[in-house]
Design a protein around this motif. Structure first.
Motif, PDB file in Angstrom:
ATOM      1  N   GLN A   1     103.906  86.582 -13.246  1.00  0.00           N
ATOM      2  CA  GLN A   1     103.957  87.883 -13.922  1.00  0.00           C
ATOM      3  C   GLN A   1     104.987  88.840 -13.320  1.00  0.00           C
ATOM      4  N   LEU A   2     105.510  88.538 -12.135  1.00  0.00           N
ATOM      5  CA  LEU A   2     106.515  89.398 -11.502  1.00  0.00           C
ATOM      6  C   LEU A   2     107.887  88.735 -11.584  1.00  0.00           C
ATOM      7  N   SER A   3     108.858  89.444 -12.107  1.00  0.00           N
ATOM      8  CA  SER A   3     110.183  88.843 -12.302  1.00  0.00           C
ATOM      9  C   SER A   3     110.879  88.508 -10.980  1.00  0.00           C
ATOM     10  N   ASN A   4     110.585  89.233  -9.911  1.00  0.00           N
ATOM     11  CA  ASN A   4     111.265  88.972  -8.641  1.00  0.00           C
ATOM     12  C   ASN A   4     110.486  88.036  -7.717  1.00  0.00           C
ATOM     13  N   CYS A   5     109.403  87.448  -8.197  1.00  0.00           N
ATOM     14  CA  CYS A   5     108.619  86.504  -7.404  1.00  0.00           C
ATOM     15  C   CYS A   5     109.120  85.085  -7.668  1.00  0.00           C
ATOM     16  N   LYS A   6     109.455  84.379  -6.584  1.00  0.00           N
ATOM     17  CA  LYS A   6     110.004  83.023  -6.704  1.00  0.00           C
ATOM     18  C   LYS A   6     109.085  81.939  -6.154  1.00  0.00           C
ATOM     19  N   SER A   7     108.159  82.333  -5.252  1.00  0.00           N
ATOM     20  CA  SER A   7     107.257  81.359  -4.643  1.00  0.00           C
ATOM     21  C   SER A   7     106.055  82.085  -4.070  1.00  0.00           C
ATOM     22  N   VAL A   8     105.044  81.306  -3.670  1.00  0.00           N
ATOM     23  CA  VAL A   8     103.847  81.898  -3.062  1.00  0.00           C
ATOM     24  C   VAL A   8     103.426  81.111  -1.833  1.00  0.00           C
ATOM     25  N   ASN A   9     102.775  81.829  -0.912  1.00  0.00           N
ATOM     26  CA  ASN A   9     102.027  81.236   0.188  1.00  0.00           C
ATOM     27  C   ASN A   9     100.572  81.551  -0.110  1.00  0.00           C
ATOM     28  N   TYR A  10      99.712  80.551  -0.035  1.00  0.00           N
ATOM     29  CA  TYR A  10      98.288  80.776  -0.266  1.00  0.00           C
ATOM     30  C   TYR A  10      97.505  80.154   0.869  1.00  0.00           C
TER      31      TYR A  10
ATOM     32  N   TRP B   1     109.227  74.500   8.624  1.00  0.00           N
ATOM     33  CA  TRP B   1     107.971  74.989   8.081  1.00  0.00           C
ATOM     34  C   TRP B   1     107.057  75.525   9.161  1.00  0.00           C
ATOM     35  N   TYR B   2     106.295  76.555   8.798  1.00  0.00           N
ATOM     36  CA  TYR B   2     105.270  77.139   9.643  1.00  0.00           C
ATOM     37  C   TYR B   2     103.973  77.060   8.853  1.00  0.00           C
ATOM     38  N   GLY B   3     102.865  77.132   9.533  1.00  0.00           N
ATOM     39  CA  GLY B   3     101.598  77.161   8.821  1.00  0.00           C
ATOM     40  C   GLY B   3     100.562  76.261   9.451  1.00  0.00           C
ATOM     41  N   THR B   4      99.391  76.321   8.858  1.00  0.00           N
ATOM     42  CA  THR B   4      98.267  75.514   9.299  1.00  0.00           C
ATOM     43  C   THR B   4      97.802  74.653   8.130  1.00  0.00           C
ATOM     44  N   SER B   5      96.794  73.860   8.373  1.00  0.00           N
ATOM     45  CA  SER B   5      96.298  72.987   7.307  1.00  0.00           C
ATOM     46  C   SER B   5      95.717  73.777   6.138  1.00  0.00           C
ATOM     47  N   GLU B   6      95.375  75.061   6.362  1.00  0.00           N
ATOM     48  CA  GLU B   6      94.832  75.893   5.280  1.00  0.00           C
ATOM     49  C   GLU B   6      95.914  76.495   4.387  1.00  0.00           C
ATOM     50  N   ASP B   7      97.179  76.428   4.811  1.00  0.00           N
ATOM     51  CA  ASP B   7      98.266  77.059   4.068  1.00  0.00           C
ATOM     52  C   ASP B   7      98.845  76.134   3.006  1.00  0.00           C
ATOM     53  N   ILE B   8      99.224  76.723   1.896  1.00  0.00           N
ATOM     54  CA  ILE B   8      99.902  75.998   0.812  1.00  0.00           C
ATOM     55  C   ILE B   8     101.098  76.839   0.381  1.00  0.00           C
ATOM     56  N   TYR B   9     102.281  76.241   0.353  1.00  0.00           N
ATOM     57  CA  TYR B   9     103.486  76.893  -0.180  1.00  0.00           C
ATOM     58  C   TYR B   9     103.732  76.322  -1.562  1.00  0.00           C
ATOM     59  N   ILE B  10     103.995  77.206  -2.523  1.00  0.00           N
ATOM     60  CA  ILE B  10     104.248  76.751  -3.891  1.00  0.00           C
ATOM     61  C   ILE B  10     105.509  77.421  -4.408  1.00  0.00           C
ATOM     62  N   LYS B  11     106.453  76.597  -4.789  1.00  0.00           N
ATOM     63  CA  LYS B  11     107.698  77.052  -5.405  1.00  0.00           C
ATOM     64  C   LYS B  11     107.424  77.172  -6.899  1.00  0.00           C
ATOM     65  N   VAL B  12     107.618  78.367  -7.433  1.00  0.00           N
ATOM     66  CA  VAL B  12     107.324  78.632  -8.841  1.00  0.00           C
ATOM     67  C   VAL B  12     108.649  78.743  -9.588  1.00  0.00           C
ATOM     68  N   LYS B  13     108.747  78.052 -10.709  1.00  0.00           N
ATOM     69  CA  LYS B  13     109.984  78.054 -11.476  1.00  0.00           C
ATOM     70  C   LYS B  13     109.646  78.017 -12.955  1.00  0.00           C
ATOM     71  N   LEU B  14     110.239  78.907 -13.744  1.00  0.00           N
ATOM     72  CA  LEU B  14     110.056  78.893 -15.199  1.00  0.00           C
ATOM     73  C   LEU B  14     111.201  78.179 -15.868  1.00  0.00           C
TER      74      LEU B  14
END
Length: 87
Positions: A44-53, A74-87
């Motif tokens: 929903q945000l035009s300037n958002c390209k990816s997320v960390n959850y 990469w940084y993070g723990t087993s609870e982290d998920i990186y997602i590259k979002v592309k339309l």
């Protein structure tokens, strides 16, 4: 996943890296009930390209950048998920 926006169908492609996060690129951090709701906030945000959850604390970071999954330290723990979002 195909989504219909006012009669125009958009195909969304998501690239996921579990156990990883992209640091220092967040434009917004908030709680989100699920990975999919976090991704939808990004869409929903035009300037958002990816997320960390984070699956434990439910933090959703919307990032202004995305990265080639193979060429980043990469940084993070087993609870982290990186997602590259592309339309």
């Amino acid at each position: 996943m195909a989504t219909d926006y006012d009669g125009v169908q958009a195909i969304m492609e998501f690239k996921t890296q579990k156990g990883s996060r992209l640091d220092n690129h967040a434009i917004l951090t908030q709680k989100s009930k699920s990975v999919s709701s976090c991704v939808m906030k990004c869409v929903q945000l035009s300037n958002c390209k990816s997320v960390n959850y984070n699956t434990v604390n439910k933090n959703c970071e919307l990032n202004r950048s995305m990265t080639n999954l193979a060429h980043v330290q990469w940084y993070g723990t087993s609870e982290d998920i990186y997602i590259k979002v592309k339309l």
